[in-house]
Scaffold this motif. Structure first.
Motif, mmCIF file in Angstrom:
data_model
loop_
_atom_site.group_PDB
_atom_site.id
_atom_site.type_symbol
_atom_site.label_atom_id
_atom_site.label_comp_id
_atom_site.label_asym_id
_atom_site.label_seq_id
_atom_site.Cartn_x
_atom_site.Cartn_y
_atom_site.Cartn_z
ATOM 1 N N GLU A 83 26.121 40.982 27.834
ATOM 2 C CA GLU A 83 27.189 40.359 27.049
ATOM 3 C C GLU A 83 27.683 39.163 27.851
ATOM 4 O OE1 GLU A 83 30.071 43.347 26.369
ATOM 5 O OE2 GLU A 83 28.820 44.534 25.031
ATOM 6 N N GLU A 84 26.838 38.130 27.876
ATOM 7 C CA GLU A 84 27.096 37.021 28.777
ATOM 8 C C GLU A 84 28.270 36.145 28.324
ATOM 9 O OE1 GLU A 84 23.514 34.866 29.331
ATOM 10 O OE2 GLU A 84 22.289 36.651 29.534
ATOM 11 N N SER A 85 28.416 35.986 27.026
ATOM 12 C CA SER A 85 29.356 34.980 26.543
ATOM 13 C C SER A 85 30.779 35.488 26.417
ATOM 14 C CB SER A 85 28.888 34.449 25.184
ATOM 15 O OG SER A 85 27.606 33.891 25.284
ATOM 16 N N THR A 86 30.954 36.789 26.349
ATOM 17 C CA THR A 86 32.301 37.291 26.103
ATOM 18 C C THR A 86 33.187 37.110 27.317
ATOM 19 O OG1 THR A 86 33.594 39.250 25.550
ATOM 20 C CG2 THR A 86 31.569 39.609 26.789
ATOM 21 N N MET A 87 34.380 36.626 27.095
ATOM 22 C CA MET A 87 35.366 36.441 28.159
ATOM 23 C C MET A 87 36.542 37.388 27.982
ATOM 24 S SD MET A 87 34.441 33.939 30.257
ATOM 25 C CE MET A 87 35.943 33.187 30.880
ATOM 26 N N GLU A 88 36.506 38.229 26.958
ATOM 27 C CA GLU A 88 37.612 39.130 26.697
ATOM 28 C C GLU A 88 37.610 40.280 27.696
ATOM 29 O OE1 GLU A 88 38.516 41.950 23.013
ATOM 30 O OE2 GLU A 88 38.855 39.844 22.559
ATOM 31 N N THR A 89 38.764 40.603 28.254
ATOM 32 C CA THR A 89 38.865 41.638 29.266
ATOM 33 C C THR A 89 40.285 42.187 29.267
ATOM 34 O OG1 THR A 89 38.764 42.094 31.647
ATOM 35 C CG2 THR A 89 39.340 39.858 30.996
ATOM 36 N N SER A 90 40.412 43.420 29.724
ATOM 37 C CA SER A 90 41.738 44.001 29.870
ATOM 38 C C SER A 90 42.407 43.584 31.169
ATOM 39 C CB SER A 90 41.640 45.537 29.811
ATOM 40 O OG SER A 90 40.756 46.022 30.803
ATOM 41 N N LEU A 91 41.643 42.971 32.067
ATOM 42 C CA LEU A 91 42.212 42.432 33.294
ATOM 43 C C LEU A 91 42.743 41.023 33.033
ATOM 44 C CD1 LEU A 91 39.462 43.576 35.844
ATOM 45 C CD2 LEU A 91 41.557 44.766 35.202
ATOM 46 N N ARG A 92 43.514 40.501 33.971
ATOM 47 C CA ARG A 92 44.134 39.193 33.794
ATOM 48 C C ARG A 92 43.269 38.119 34.453
ATOM 49 N NH1 ARG A 92 50.150 38.813 35.775
ATOM 50 N NH2 ARG A 92 50.364 40.144 33.934
ATOM 51 N N ARG A 93 42.839 37.122 33.671
ATOM 52 C CA ARG A 93 42.058 36.020 34.218
ATOM 53 C C ARG A 93 43.018 34.979 34.787
ATOM 54 N NH1 ARG A 93 36.745 36.095 33.541
ATOM 55 N NH2 ARG A 93 35.831 37.450 31.953
ATOM 56 N N CYS A 94 43.242 35.053 36.094
ATOM 57 C CA CYS A 94 44.243 34.194 36.724
ATOM 58 C C CYS A 94 43.755 33.560 38.018
ATOM 59 C CB CYS A 94 45.521 34.998 36.999
ATOM 60 S SG CYS A 94 45.253 36.440 38.056
ATOM 61 N N LEU A 95 42.505 33.815 38.430
ATOM 62 C CA LEU A 95 42.019 33.325 39.720
ATOM 63 C C LEU A 95 41.279 32.004 39.535
ATOM 64 C CD1 LEU A 95 40.678 36.652 41.298
ATOM 65 C CD2 LEU A 95 42.936 35.606 41.534
ATOM 66 N N VAL A 138 44.129 50.632 32.899
ATOM 67 C CA VAL A 138 44.690 49.427 33.493
ATOM 68 C C VAL A 138 46.191 49.428 33.256
ATOM 69 C CG1 VAL A 138 44.720 46.906 33.418
ATOM 70 C CG2 VAL A 138 42.558 48.146 33.205
ATOM 71 N N HIS A 139 46.957 49.125 34.293
ATOM 72 C CA HIS A 139 48.414 49.102 34.146
ATOM 73 C C HIS A 139 48.808 47.996 33.165
ATOM 74 C CE1 HIS A 139 52.683 48.682 35.264
ATOM 75 N NE2 HIS A 139 52.577 49.936 35.663
ATOM 76 N N PRO A 140 49.662 48.297 32.178
ATOM 77 C CA PRO A 140 49.953 47.301 31.133
ATOM 78 C C PRO A 140 50.678 46.060 31.653
ATOM 79 C CG PRO A 140 51.379 49.231 30.921
ATOM 80 C CD PRO A 140 50.353 49.582 31.937
ATOM 81 N N ARG A 141 51.442 46.183 32.733
ATOM 82 C CA ARG A 141 52.203 45.022 33.220
ATOM 83 C C ARG A 141 51.429 44.218 34.249
ATOM 84 N NH1 ARG A 141 55.693 43.855 37.317
ATOM 85 N NH2 ARG A 141 55.552 45.963 38.146
ATOM 86 N N THR A 142 50.927 44.881 35.281
ATOM 87 C CA THR A 142 50.224 44.171 36.347
ATOM 88 C C THR A 142 48.761 43.922 36.015
ATOM 89 O OG1 THR A 142 49.711 46.264 37.464
ATOM 90 C CG2 THR A 142 51.758 45.150 38.075
ATOM 91 N N GLN A 143 48.219 44.658 35.034
ATOM 92 C CA GLN A 143 46.832 44.515 34.595
ATOM 93 C C GLN A 143 45.849 44.709 35.747
ATOM 94 O OE1 GLN A 143 47.500 40.650 32.387
ATOM 95 N NE2 GLN A 143 46.317 41.716 30.827
ATOM 96 N N GLU A 192 35.565 38.827 36.783
ATOM 97 C CA GLU A 192 36.226 39.149 35.525
ATOM 98 C C GLU A 192 37.669 38.672 35.497
ATOM 99 O OE1 GLU A 192 36.794 42.985 32.518
ATOM 100 O OE2 GLU A 192 35.379 43.055 34.185
ATOM 101 N N GLU A 193 38.225 38.348 36.678
ATOM 102 C CA GLU A 193 39.593 37.840 36.753
ATOM 103 C C GLU A 193 39.632 36.353 37.054
ATOM 104 O OE1 GLU A 193 42.215 41.240 38.701
ATOM 105 O OE2 GLU A 193 40.136 41.376 39.350
ATOM 106 N N ALA A 194 38.483 35.684 37.007
ATOM 107 C CA ALA A 194 38.411 34.242 37.218
ATOM 108 C C ALA A 194 38.628 33.506 35.901
ATOM 109 C CB ALA A 194 37.062 33.860 37.815
ATOM 110 N N ARG A 195 39.256 32.345 35.970
ATOM 111 C CA ARG A 195 39.531 31.579 34.761
ATOM 112 C C ARG A 195 38.250 30.977 34.176
ATOM 113 N NH1 ARG A 195 44.419 28.231 37.641
ATOM 114 N NH2 ARG A 195 45.905 29.948 37.863
ATOM 115 N N ASN A 196 37.420 30.438 35.038
ATOM 116 C CA ASN A 196 36.170 29.813 34.590
ATOM 117 C C ASN A 196 35.036 30.309 35.494
ATOM 118 O OD1 ASN A 196 34.229 28.238 33.424
ATOM 119 N ND2 ASN A 196 34.974 26.294 34.265
#
Length: 640
Positions: A25-37, A360-365, A259-263
């Protein structure tokens, strides 16, 4: 058939379960973790994972006991060798922006059982590695206070004389792990900021050490009077390379965080390249100034840098070295605690590990359960165990993961790439929207076949010369070449590492085995190189495939064979425990058990790597679970 014995069909289904692959599933960027790095975050995370106690301890040990001043060449060769594995991780991390690192890469290419065993070994690697770094951190801090912490613990608690246990409980090491786990549980952003602070301080102190070291340098320390530049010769340099290789272990934390990287498609390859370059430069320059300040044969292996400054009359610089080592070890500890729960999370999401770790913790993800449980387990190991005998155990798990990732690169390069989908989640509806009918599907495949040959097929320019390879069934030549490549790499590594004396062969037998394994290795490379590979335009890919992954496999196997038999024995016991967990829980709860049957997926017009034009047009009966939908009038296939 004997009553009670499984049938051949049931055994075949069982074997299929062990080798089933996780869909790409190469193209999907959806994740329950936060993409912030960002790229900078990943780069400093990689630097923190590689620059640890090795910079302050390993340089002196290798210089005095193995290579002399040529330790800088050992680090340079080790950096190039590490780059081979790092490039494999960079391609996978960019192509599959999901957490899991080597576990995920093995799952999508080699099969479920192999993936679980790799993930199981990576868990132990992070557990023991983090606990060992915490004990080293405790020892450095204790030495700054003249061992008062150690003396206080022994006076009030006493010492133990139990095998595998430490002589006394290290409460300081356990405490720093629990404190670091608390920060990690606050979220990826907080962990990144904390890692930024320690990494920047560590890099500034390394620059200070290099500048002051060159000021105090004495070129005479490399002269023949002191033993010369390479007193142990070429063999000493290569022995030092095998040890220095482990100084670069830690770049996989970047792939584990994709999985937590922006790009991730751009950030992961750039971060791995920059971090490995910075760390290689730091190791080479620090080892250079160390052997220029004092003669290599008079170094103190336990605290070489601090002792070198002390002997040159700069005792105050020793405190700066101690502060730098503590900051560096803090970053390594944070990297281990950051990656460990994410590997557990990836295995739990796939159903191969207990589902509580998939939450996954709902606030800190962040995967909070994994951080609490494995952070506590790591602190317990640091508190009680004598980890000196287990440190070498880290190497075999790491090298095995590197070998599997390199093999996975070869397997995926010669498979047909899955069709690109929209950046959203991979759902049946989106696939139906993209491939509306059989005619669309035929047109797509026909266009691909007209433009370029598919991966795994013989290159058109070589067909007049190597046409006999096309006589095999589709993919058979590549599969055989890959199998021969791995087998010849193992054989060649055994010959090179053990030599004729250890193998109890006559000299002519040793030379013959060396030639046969070398020829088989080269021929398999040529056969693989003669076949078409995947070419992805918007994703980083390793250059010089299949040569680069093949050399990585050969190097990693050679280093594994240098480990002691006790390490292999402990590794086997750990594997048996992992197999018990997999067959007792993982194989029955795997998410692949819940996948739709292949015929249902085929009715939704999904292109698989093995799909050919003839297979596309074959009629497929829809599953009884989902009603068959009549195509619209515009979607009816036209008659010839």
């Amino acid at each position: 058939m004997v009553r009670g014995l499984p049938s051949a069909a049931s055994l075949a289904r069982f074997c299929q379960k062990l080798n089933r692959l996780k869909p790409l599933e190469e193209s999907t960027m959806e994740t329950s973790l936060r993409r912030c790095l960002s790229t900078l975050d990943l780069t400093l995370l990689g630097v923190g994972g590689m620059v640890g106690s090795g910079l302050y301890v390993l340089t002196g040990t290798v210089a005095k006991e193995m290579a002399g001043p040529a330790v800088l060449l050992s680090f340079a060769v080790a950096a190039v060798a590490s780059l081979l594995s790092a490039l494999c991780y960079a391609e996978f991390g960019a192509r599959l922006p999901r957490t899991g690192s080597a576990y995920l890469f093995t799952y999508v290419s080699m099969g479920e059982l192999w993936a679980f065993l790799i993930g199981w070994n990576v868990l132990l690697e992070y557990l023991i590695g983090g606990a060992a770094v915490a004990r080293a951190w405790s020892g450095y801090l204790d030495s700054m206070f003249n061992h008062r912490i150690h003396n206080f613990t022994q006076a009030h608690i006493g010492t133990w004389q139990v095998p595998l246990l430490a002589h006394y409980p290290d409460f300081l090491a356990a405490g720093i792990i629990l404190l670091a786990s608390t920060f990690i549980s606050c979220g990826a952003r907080v962990s990144s900021w904390l890692n930024h602070a320690f990494s920047v301080v560590s890099l500034v102190l390394i620059i200070f050490i290099i500048i002051l070291g060159f000021i105090l340098a004495r070129p005479h320390n490399w002269s023949a009077e002191e033993g010369g530049f390479a007193p142990f010769g070429f063999s000493g340099i290569m022995a030092g390379t095998a040890t220095c290789f482990y100084a670069f272990v830690g770049f996989d934390v970047i792939a584990a965080s994709s999985e937590e990287a922006r790009n991730p498609k751009q950030a992961v390859p750039i971060a791995i390249s920059i971090s490995l370059s910075l760390v290689a430069g730091a190791y080479i320059l620090v080892s250079t100034v160390l052997t220029l300040m004092v003669p290599w044969h008079s170094l103190n292996p336990d605290s070489a840098l601090a002792d070198a400054f002390y002997r040159r009359g700069y005792s105050w610089a020793g405190y700066i070295v101690a502060a730098g080592s503590i900051c560096a070890m803090n970053t390594v500890l944070l990297s281990s605690l950051f990656s460990l729960p994410r590997i557990v999370y990836a295995m739990a999401v796939d159903g191969l590990f207990f589902q509580v770790f998939a939450r996954v913790h709902p606030r800190t993800q962040v995967p909070l359960a994994g951080i609490i449980v494995f952070g506590g387990l790591m602190s317990l190991l640091a508190l009680l165990l004598d980890l000196e005998a287990l440190v070498q155990f880290l190497s075999i798990g790491t090298l095995l993961a590197y070998s599997f990732v390199a093999t996975s690169i070869l397997m995926l390069r010669f498979q047909k790439a899955p069709p690109a989908s929209s950046p959203g989640p991979a759902s049946p509806g989106s696939r139906v929207k993209e491939y509306h009918s059989f005619s669309d599907h035929i047109q797509l495949v026909g266009t691909e076949q007209a433009s370029a040959p598919e991966p795994g097929q013989l290159r058109p320019a070589l067909r007049p010369y190597l046409g006999f390879l096309d006589r095999f069934s589709r993919g058979a030549a590549v599969a055989w070449a890959l199998g021969i490549l791995v087998a010849s790499a193992i054989t060649l590594a055994c010959v090179l590492v053990f030599g004729d004396s250890a193998l109890h062969l006559p000299y002519w037998g040793y030379i013959l085995l060396l030639l046969l394994s070398s020829v088989a290795f080269l021929l398999s490379l040529l056969v693989l190189g003669a076949h078409q590979q995947q070419r992805l335009q918007d994703t980083f890919q390793i250059p010089m495939v299949p040569l680069t992954p093949a050399l990585s496999i050969l190097l990693n196997v050679s280093l594994m064979l240098k480990l002691s038999y006790l390490t292999w024995l402990r590794f086997s016991i750990w594997l048996l425990i992992g197999l018990t967990v997999y067959f007792g829980y993982g194989i029955w709860h795997s998410k692949e058990n819940q996948r739709e049957p292949p015929e249902l997926i085929a009715t939704r017009y999904v292109v698989f790597p093995s799909t050919s034009l003839e297979e596309v047009v074959q009629p497929v009966q829809p599953s009884s679970q989902v009603p068959a939908q009549e195509p619209s009038p515009t979607e009816q296939p036209t008659s010839p």
